[in-house]
Design a protein around this motif. Structure first.
Motif, PDB file in Angstrom:
ATOM      1  N   ILE A 164       0.833  -1.210   0.000  1.00 12.24           N
ATOM      2  CA  ILE A 164       0.000   0.000   0.000  1.00 12.24           C
ATOM      3  C   ILE A 164       0.865   1.257   0.000  1.00 12.24           C
ATOM      4  O   ILE A 164       0.552   2.251  -0.659  1.00 12.24           O
ATOM      5  CB  ILE A 164      -0.950  -0.008   1.227  1.00 12.24           C
ATOM      6  CG1 ILE A 164      -2.049  -1.055   1.036  1.00 12.24           C
ATOM      7  CG2 ILE A 164      -1.575   1.372   1.449  1.00 12.24           C
ATOM      8  CD1 ILE A 164      -2.882  -1.305   2.277  1.00 12.24           C
ATOM      9  N   ARG A 165       1.985   1.199   0.722  1.00 11.74           N
ATOM     10  CA  ARG A 165       2.877   2.365   0.800  1.00 11.74           C
ATOM     11  C   ARG A 165       3.715   2.549  -0.462  1.00 11.74           C
ATOM     12  O   ARG A 165       4.311   3.614  -0.647  1.00 11.74           O
ATOM     13  CB  ARG A 165       3.797   2.227   2.011  1.00 11.74           C
ATOM     14  CG  ARG A 165       3.082   2.239   3.337  1.00 11.74           C
ATOM     15  CD  ARG A 165       4.055   2.402   4.502  1.00 11.74           C
ATOM     16  NE  ARG A 165       4.965   1.266   4.605  1.00 11.74           N
ATOM     17  CZ  ARG A 165       4.743   0.195   5.355  1.00 11.74           C
ATOM     18  NH1 ARG A 165       3.620   0.100   6.054  1.00 11.74           N
ATOM     19  NH2 ARG A 165       5.626  -0.783   5.415  1.00 11.74           N
ATOM     20  N   ASN A 166       3.783   1.528  -1.306  1.00  8.88           N
ATOM     21  CA  ASN A 166       4.673   1.580  -2.477  1.00  8.88           C
ATOM     22  C   ASN A 166       3.957   1.500  -3.818  1.00  8.88           C
ATOM     23  O   ASN A 166       4.598   1.685  -4.847  1.00  8.88           O
ATOM     24  CB  ASN A 166       5.685   0.428  -2.401  1.00  8.88           C
ATOM     25  CG  ASN A 166       6.711   0.602  -1.314  1.00  8.88           C
ATOM     26  OD1 ASN A 166       7.745   1.225  -1.498  1.00  8.88           O
ATOM     27  ND2 ASN A 166       6.407   0.073  -0.124  1.00  8.88           N
ATOM     28  N   CYS A 167       2.661   1.216  -3.800  1.00  8.78           N
ATOM     29  CA  CYS A 167       1.928   1.059  -5.063  1.00  8.78           C
ATOM     30  C   CYS A 167       0.694   1.962  -5.043  1.00  8.78           C
ATOM     31  O   CYS A 167      -0.216   1.737  -4.238  1.00  8.78           O
ATOM     32  CB  CYS A 167       1.522  -0.406  -5.250  1.00  8.78           C
ATOM     33  SG  CYS A 167       0.649  -0.724  -6.802  1.00  8.78           S
ATOM     34  N   PRO A 168       0.625   2.977  -5.905  1.00  7.84           N
ATOM     35  CA  PRO A 168      -0.504   3.917  -5.898  1.00  7.84           C
ATOM     36  C   PRO A 168      -1.858   3.248  -6.081  1.00  7.84           C
ATOM     37  O   PRO A 168      -2.855   3.683  -5.489  1.00  7.84           O
ATOM     38  CB  PRO A 168      -0.182   4.857  -7.071  1.00  7.84           C
ATOM     39  CG  PRO A 168       1.296   4.751  -7.255  1.00  7.84           C
ATOM     40  CD  PRO A 168       1.664   3.348  -6.887  1.00  7.84           C
ATOM     41  N   GLU A 169      -1.910   2.194  -6.895  1.00 10.58           N
ATOM     42  CA  GLU A 169      -3.194   1.512  -7.133  1.00 10.58           C
ATOM     43  C   GLU A 169      -3.761   0.928  -5.832  1.00 10.58           C
ATOM     44  O   GLU A 169      -4.954   1.067  -5.532  1.00 10.58           O
ATOM     45  CB  GLU A 169      -3.000   0.395  -8.151  1.00 10.58           C
ATOM     46  CG  GLU A 169      -4.281  -0.390  -8.430  1.00 10.58           C
ATOM     47  CD  GLU A 169      -4.039  -1.629  -9.277  1.00 10.58           C
ATOM     48  OE1 GLU A 169      -5.002  -2.374  -9.503  1.00 10.58           O
ATOM     49  OE2 GLU A 169      -2.882  -1.849  -9.686  1.00 10.58           O
ATOM     50  N   TYR A 170      -2.889   0.300  -5.054  1.00  7.19           N
ATOM     51  CA  TYR A 170      -3.350  -0.304  -3.802  1.00  7.19           C
ATOM     52  C   TYR A 170      -3.612   0.755  -2.731  1.00  7.19           C
ATOM     53  O   TYR A 170      -4.487   0.577  -1.888  1.00  7.19           O
ATOM     54  CB  TYR A 170      -2.336  -1.349  -3.325  1.00  7.19           C
ATOM     55  CG  TYR A 170      -2.465  -2.641  -4.097  1.00  7.19           C
ATOM     56  CD1 TYR A 170      -3.256  -3.673  -3.625  1.00  7.19           C
ATOM     57  CD2 TYR A 170      -1.838  -2.797  -5.328  1.00  7.19           C
ATOM     58  CE1 TYR A 170      -3.406  -4.848  -4.344  1.00  7.19           C
ATOM     59  CE2 TYR A 170      -1.985  -3.952  -6.059  1.00  7.19           C
ATOM     60  CZ  TYR A 170      -2.776  -4.982  -5.561  1.00  7.19           C
ATOM     61  OH  TYR A 170      -2.942  -6.138  -6.291  1.00  7.19           O
ATOM     62  N   LYS A 171      -2.872   1.831  -2.771  1.00 10.00           N
ATOM     63  CA  LYS A 171      -3.136   2.944  -1.853  1.00 10.00           C
ATOM     64  C   LYS A 171      -4.513   3.546  -2.137  1.00 10.00           C
ATOM     65  O   LYS A 171      -5.284   3.835  -1.201  1.00 10.00           O
ATOM     66  CB  LYS A 171      -2.059   4.029  -2.023  1.00 10.00           C
ATOM     67  CG  LYS A 171      -2.253   5.254  -1.122  1.00 10.00           C
ATOM     68  CD  LYS A 171      -2.086   4.896   0.346  1.00 10.00           C
ATOM     69  CE  LYS A 171      -1.961   6.129   1.243  1.00 10.00           C
ATOM     70  NZ  LYS A 171      -3.179   6.943   1.272  1.00 10.00           N
ATOM     71  N   ALA A 172      -4.864   3.707  -3.413  1.00 14.09           N
ATOM     72  CA  ALA A 172      -6.169   4.261  -3.779  1.00 14.09           C
ATOM     73  C   ALA A 172      -7.295   3.316  -3.362  1.00 14.09           C
ATOM     74  O   ALA A 172      -8.341   3.758  -2.857  1.00 14.09           O
ATOM     75  CB  ALA A 172      -6.220   4.518  -5.289  1.00 14.09           C
ATOM     76  N   PHE A 173      -7.084   2.016  -3.544  1.00 15.05           N
ATOM     77  CA  PHE A 173      -8.103   1.036  -3.160  1.00 15.05           C
ATOM     78  C   PHE A 173      -8.294   1.034  -1.638  1.00 15.05           C
ATOM     79  O   PHE A 173      -9.424   1.009  -1.143  1.00 15.05           O
ATOM     80  CB  PHE A 173      -7.694  -0.360  -3.643  1.00 15.05           C
ATOM     81  CG  PHE A 173      -8.716  -1.426  -3.370  1.00 15.05           C
ATOM     82  CD1 PHE A 173      -9.773  -1.633  -4.232  1.00 15.05           C
ATOM     83  CD2 PHE A 173      -8.619  -2.231  -2.243  1.00 15.05           C
ATOM     84  CE1 PHE A 173     -10.725  -2.613  -3.983  1.00 15.05           C
ATOM     85  CE2 PHE A 173      -9.557  -3.212  -1.981  1.00 15.05           C
ATOM     86  CZ  PHE A 173     -10.614  -3.406  -2.856  1.00 15.05           C
ATOM     87  N   TYR A 174      -7.178   1.084  -0.909  1.00 18.15           N
ATOM     88  CA  TYR A 174      -7.245   1.122   0.563  1.00 18.15           C
ATOM     89  C   TYR A 174      -8.005   2.367   1.027  1.00 18.15           C
ATOM     90  O   TYR A 174      -8.881   2.285   1.898  1.00 18.15           O
ATOM     91  CB  TYR A 174      -5.832   1.108   1.139  1.00 18.15           C
ATOM     92  CG  TYR A 174      -5.769   1.388   2.626  1.00 18.15           C
ATOM     93  CD1 TYR A 174      -5.922   0.357   3.549  1.00 18.15           C
ATOM     94  CD2 TYR A 174      -5.571   2.684   3.106  1.00 18.15           C
ATOM     95  CE1 TYR A 174      -5.885   0.615   4.924  1.00 18.15           C
ATOM     96  CE2 TYR A 174      -5.526   2.946   4.469  1.00 18.15           C
ATOM     97  CZ  TYR A 174      -5.682   1.911   5.368  1.00 18.15           C
ATOM     98  OH  TYR A 174      -5.648   2.170   6.712  1.00 18.15           O
ATOM     99  N   ASP A 175      -7.675   3.521   0.463  1.00 15.84           N
ATOM    100  CA  ASP A 175      -8.335   4.774   0.853  1.00 15.84           C
ATOM    101  C   ASP A 175      -9.835   4.726   0.566  1.00 15.84           C
ATOM    102  O   ASP A 175     -10.649   5.225   1.359  1.00 15.84           O
ATOM    103  CB  ASP A 175      -7.712   5.954   0.120  1.00 15.84           C
ATOM    104  CG  ASP A 175      -6.295   6.251   0.598  1.00 15.84           C
ATOM    105  OD1 ASP A 175      -5.930   5.797   1.702  1.00 15.84           O
ATOM    106  OD2 ASP A 175      -5.537   6.911  -0.149  1.00 15.84           O
ATOM    107  N   LYS A 176     -10.199   4.123  -0.559  1.00 18.29           N
ATOM    108  CA  LYS A 176     -11.616   4.007  -0.920  1.00 18.29           C
ATOM    109  C   LYS A 176     -12.369   3.167   0.111  1.00 18.29           C
ATOM    110  O   LYS A 176     -13.450   3.552   0.582  1.00 18.29           O
ATOM    111  CB  LYS A 176     -11.737   3.374  -2.311  1.00 18.29           C
ATOM    112  CG  LYS A 176     -13.173   3.112  -2.749  1.00 18.29           C
ATOM    113  CD  LYS A 176     -13.197   2.372  -4.083  1.00 18.29           C
ATOM    114  CE  LYS A 176     -14.636   1.986  -4.448  1.00 18.29           C
ATOM    115  NZ  LYS A 176     -14.687   1.188  -5.701  1.00 18.29           N
TER     116      LYS A 176
END
Length: 425
Positions: free
Chosen positions: A372-384
């Motif tokens: 999550i800290r290194n991949c924008p796609e997973y960071k966006a999914f986590y935030d959603k």
């Protein structure tokens, strides 16, 4: 994995004990070929069991496969599982050894109307559990994976020891310096509550009065020296510390020294555990070399996952070919949710199963947290997912992101592809 014909399979159930194992062997029609035999849980007993099973196979030529089940009861079954999975006499029969979840076996036993409770009956139930095709885990994978698994699981043991010691330390810090323990992250004078500067402050100043009575210049010099000038504004830090000391509870003089000794001891324990953690990481990286290098390389290609987490996941998964799809992998991890529905009612609160491999679940979730800290796609999914609810936000979002991570991980390993941003999407 080769498909097994159950009609030509010998099903062996072993009830594990610290000193004695009880063995039963049946065919698909529930006919006994070994009936509740006791053997020692020792090297000689393992060799005797090998000879007993081999004798059945040689006398009855209809058997072409062997499935051996035993309950995963601590470490007492490790030696027998490792021996039977690699012994020479059973190798021609595509022998599969499974360490079963005792809870699943107990639930299956409850489906029988009238069975006594004894070791012999339990060995039959385990054999019958395998006979009806209820096993949905991987077979025992052998010594190489066991060696890596012992290291990665010991690493988890050390991290749990560190977390437990930090919690205990924080209790003592609250007793000695209550405001210091209660300050939140953004209010705390140190970015690391358990760092060298915090340790020096809590152990070299015997009482809170010593902190309050220290001159500002002395405290600033102390903080700069202990932090090696890494704190950008030592004057502000000194002011926060003295304010916290003034607002803390005042203790009897007799309490300060015992609390200081306890706090110092906890810091020493944490330091020792962290040193051991580094040694374990080196041993993990040394052991994983040459063990399924393709899948290890694929795991390492995922941003943020790291070499140690890759090795730990590989140690628990083995080969991805053991899993039919990403759903079976998620079930093995325990990252699945139980549906609660009846008629028109459908519950909103669906707790995670957590019935799978707890070690794999831990490393998948920790790896996801890093991704999550290194991949924008997973960071966006986590935030959603974090923004969708108002309770248990982090736990829910992290668990759902871990499920998404598992789907991607299975796809890469199944297709033998390295990670790339386009493929992940």
């Amino acid at each position: 994995m080769k498909k097994i014909d159950y009609l030509s399979t010998l099903f062996v159930g072993i009830d594990i004990g610290s000193r004695t194992n009880v063995v039963s062997a049946i065919d698909f029609h529930q006919e006994y070929f070994i009936k509740m035999k006791s053997i020692p849980n020792a090297q000689g007993g393992a060799e005797l069991l090998e000879d007993m099973i081999a004798d059945v196979l040689n006398r009855h030529r209809d058997f072409h496969y062997v499935i051996i089940g035993l309950e995963s009861t601590g470490f007492y079954g490790v030696h027998i599982a490792n021996y039977l999975s690699s012994c020479n006499k059973l190798a021609p029969f595509s022998t599969h050894v499974y360490c079963l979840n005792p809870k699943e076996v107990a639930n299956y036993k409850a489906s029988f109307n009238s069975l006594d409770k004894n070791d012999g009956i339990d060995s039959f139930v385990i054999a019958d559990f395998a006979r009806v095709g209820r096993i949905n885990i991987q077979p025992w994978r052998g010594s190489q994976y066991l060696a890596l698994q012992r290291l990665t699981r010991h690493r988890l043991h050390i991290t749990e020891c560190i977390a437990r010691e930090k919690t205990y330390l924080l209790n003592n810090i609250f007793l000695k310096f209550s405001e210091f323990a209660m300050l939140k992250n953004e209010e705390h004078p140190f970015s690391n509550k358990y760092g060298a500067t915090a340790e020096a402050l809590l152990t070299e100043f015997m009482t809170n009065e010593d902190l309050v009575n220290s001159s500002t210049e002395e405290l600033i010099e102390f903080i700069s020296r202990k932090s090696r000038n890494r704190i950008s504004n030592p004057a502000e830090t000194a002011s926060l510390i003295q304010a916290a000391a003034r607002n803390s509870y005042i203790l009897d003089k007799c309490l300060y020294e015992p609390l200081t000794v306890s706090i110092s001891s906890s810091f020493n324990c944490i330091s020792a555990f962290k040193k051991e953690l580094k040694a374990i990481d080196v041993a993990i990286l040394r052991t994983v070399k040459g063990l399924n290098p393709t899948e290890y390389l694929i795991l390492n290609s995922i941003p943020g996952i790291g070499k140690v987490y890759s090795a730990a996941i590989l140690a628990e998964i083995g080969s991805i070919k053991c899993f039919r799809n990403n759903n079976s992998l998620a079930k093995y991890c325990g990252i699945v949710w139980k549906e609660n529905q009846s008629g028109n009612f459908k519950a909103d609160n669906t707790p995670m199963s957590k019935a799978g491999n707890r070690y794999l679940r831990y490393y998948i979730i920790e790896a996801t947290n890093s991704v999550i800290r290194n991949c924008p796609e997973y960071k966006a999914f986590y935030d959603k997912k974090y923004a969708e609810v108002t309770t248990h936000q982090h736990k829910r979002a992290l668990a759902l992101t871990s499920r998404k991570f598992l789907r991607m991980l299975f796809g890469l390993l199944d297709k033998s592809q390295l990670y790339s941003l386009d493929k992940s999407r």
